[in-house]
Scaffold this active site. Structure first.
Site, PDB file in Angstrom:
ATOM      1  N   ASN A 140      50.989  33.973  59.976  1.00  0.00           N
ATOM      2  CA  ASN A 140      52.419  34.634  59.125  1.00  0.00           C
ATOM      3  C   ASN A 140      53.433  35.051  59.969  1.00  0.00           C
ATOM      4  O   ASN A 140      53.230  35.001  61.385  1.00  0.00           O
ATOM      5  CB  ASN A 140      51.906  35.570  58.218  1.00  0.00           C
ATOM      6  CG  ASN A 140      51.363  34.895  57.101  1.00  0.00           C
ATOM      7  OD1 ASN A 140      51.982  34.194  56.172  1.00  0.00           O
ATOM      8  ND2 ASN A 140      50.061  34.645  56.696  1.00  0.00           N
ATOM      9  N   HIS A 141      54.383  35.529  59.454  1.00  0.00           N
ATOM     10  CA  HIS A 141      55.746  35.846  60.320  1.00  0.00           C
ATOM     11  C   HIS A 141      55.590  36.787  61.348  1.00  0.00           C
ATOM     12  O   HIS A 141      54.720  37.656  61.000  1.00  0.00           O
ATOM     13  CB  HIS A 141      57.018  36.043  59.254  1.00  0.00           C
ATOM     14  CG  HIS A 141      56.512  37.655  58.548  1.00  0.00           C
ATOM     15  ND1 HIS A 141      56.781  38.673  58.930  1.00  0.00           N
ATOM     16  CD2 HIS A 141      55.878  37.726  57.446  1.00  0.00           C
ATOM     17  CE1 HIS A 141      56.256  39.784  58.514  1.00  0.00           C
ATOM     18  NE2 HIS A 141      55.786  39.168  57.367  1.00  0.00           N
ATOM     19  N   ASP A 142      56.195  36.500  62.439  1.00  0.00           N
ATOM     20  CA  ASP A 142      56.313  37.476  63.513  1.00  0.00           C
ATOM     21  C   ASP A 142      54.960  37.984  64.066  1.00  0.00           C
ATOM     22  O   ASP A 142      54.752  38.816  64.547  1.00  0.00           O
ATOM     23  CB  ASP A 142      56.686  38.766  62.934  1.00  0.00           C
ATOM     24  CG  ASP A 142      58.500  38.922  62.568  1.00  0.00           C
ATOM     25  OD1 ASP A 142      59.263  38.295  63.206  1.00  0.00           O
ATOM     26  OD2 ASP A 142      58.576  38.717  61.077  1.00  0.00           O
ATOM     27  N   GLY A 159      51.502  39.049  58.614  1.00  0.00           N
ATOM     28  CA  GLY A 159      52.561  39.232  59.607  1.00  0.00           C
ATOM     29  C   GLY A 159      52.528  40.435  60.519  1.00  0.00           C
ATOM     30  O   GLY A 159      51.752  41.206  60.149  1.00  0.00           O
ATOM     31  N   ASN A 160      53.308  40.254  61.568  1.00  0.00           N
ATOM     32  CA  ASN A 160      53.612  41.376  62.452  1.00  0.00           C
ATOM     33  C   ASN A 160      52.226  41.718  63.095  1.00  0.00           C
ATOM     34  O   ASN A 160      52.075  42.928  63.617  1.00  0.00           O
ATOM     35  CB  ASN A 160      54.041  42.517  61.788  1.00  0.00           C
ATOM     36  CG  ASN A 160      55.502  42.206  61.426  1.00  0.00           C
ATOM     37  OD1 ASN A 160      56.386  41.898  62.149  1.00  0.00           O
ATOM     38  ND2 ASN A 160      55.864  42.359  60.033  1.00  0.00           N
TER      39      ASN A 160
END
Ligand SMILES: CC(C)(COP(=O)(O)OP(=O)(O)OC[C@H]1O[C@@H](n2cnc3c(N)ncnc32)[C@H](O)[C@@H]1OP(=O)(O)O)[C@@H](O)C(=O)NCCC(=O)NCCS
Length: 221
Positions: A140-142, A159-160
């Site tokens: 997922n993102h980042d 994410g992250n």
């Protein structure tokens, strides 16, 4: 089309999967060229046919001939050994993205990395060099994935998340958003990672706990 031969380093089961993915990429993009064969250092494999490709030499060929190469191994410690042995002898390490992978916006991928069929990488993701992202993994993102790390089939990364150099995330594991996974750590098959993982730790279970800790530099032995 380039005339520099393309080989796969490592005639393992994973190597055969890399061969299959490369064949699909070459069918869609003639500039890729077809794979000439495997390089493998196992003496009994030389000259044999693995799947549809012959083992045409050992890793010594990498320094003797101009070659393009794909990594046919998935375990980070083996990738590390090959990296140290031949990374700079090979003319080019193409990025291999299976045509059935989904790569979103602002996703960077380093040389020699492999994204298998069914993977989804959403957006704002940095994948370093010689990273393996196996079948059906979602990222997922980042998220950042450092060099030589491996995500096994069916892994889910929130994410992250940051994943350190040479970390191995086992089949079916999930990593909660915002987690940092230390370098050269191992996440057991099926683990649910809900807290940061120290470098060189082996963690497993739901939620994941430390099973054992390896000494720093274990991957160089
Ligand atoms: C975690 C792992 C690395 C441990 O392997 P190992 O170092 O050989 O250790 P062992 O098998 O001796 O197991 C050590 C302990 O971890 C436990 N363990 C092993 N695998 C586990 C898992 N997936 N989840 C939870 N605990 C696990 C064992 O039960 C054992 O516990 P005990 O000491 O209480 O008896 C390994 O089991 C694993 O999950 N590897 C990932 C494989 C994978 O995903 N491959 C992808 C192929 S595409």
């Amino acid at each position: 089309m380039t005339s520099i031969p393309l080989v796969i380093v490592g005639a393992s089961g994973h190597g055969r999967e890399v061969a299959a993915a490369a064949r699909m990429v070459a069918a869609a993009d003639l500039a890729w060229g077809s794979v000439s064969g495997f390089l493998d250092d196992a003496p009994d494999l030389l000259g044999t046919t693995i799947g549809t490709l012959q083992v045409v030499g050992t890793t010594r060929e990498a320094s003797h001939r101009r070659l393009r190469a794909l990594l046919g191994v998935g375990y980070p410690e083996v990738k590390s050994l090959l990296f140290r042995r031949i990374a700079d002898d090979v003319v080019e390490w193409p990025i291999l993205i299976h045509p059935h992978a989904s790569i979103g916006d602002r996703v960077s991928i380093g040389r020699g990395s492999f994204v298998q069929a069914g993977c989804i990488l959403t957006c704002d993701i940095q994948i370093a060099e010689f990273v393996t992202i196996n079948c059906g993994a979602t990222v997922n993102h980042d998220v950042s994935v450092a060099r030589l790390a491996t995500l096994s089939p069916g892994v889910h990364i929130g994410g992250n998340v940051s994943i350190g150099e040479g970390a191995f995330v086992g089949i079916g594991a999930s990593v909660k958003q915002g987690i940092a996974i230390g370098e050269w750590s191992i996440i057991a098959a099926g683990a649910a990672v809900t807290a940061d993982v120290p470098a060189n730790a082996v963690v497993g279970g739901v939620p994941a706990c430390i099973i054992k800790t390896r000494k720093p530099g274990w991957h160089l032995e």
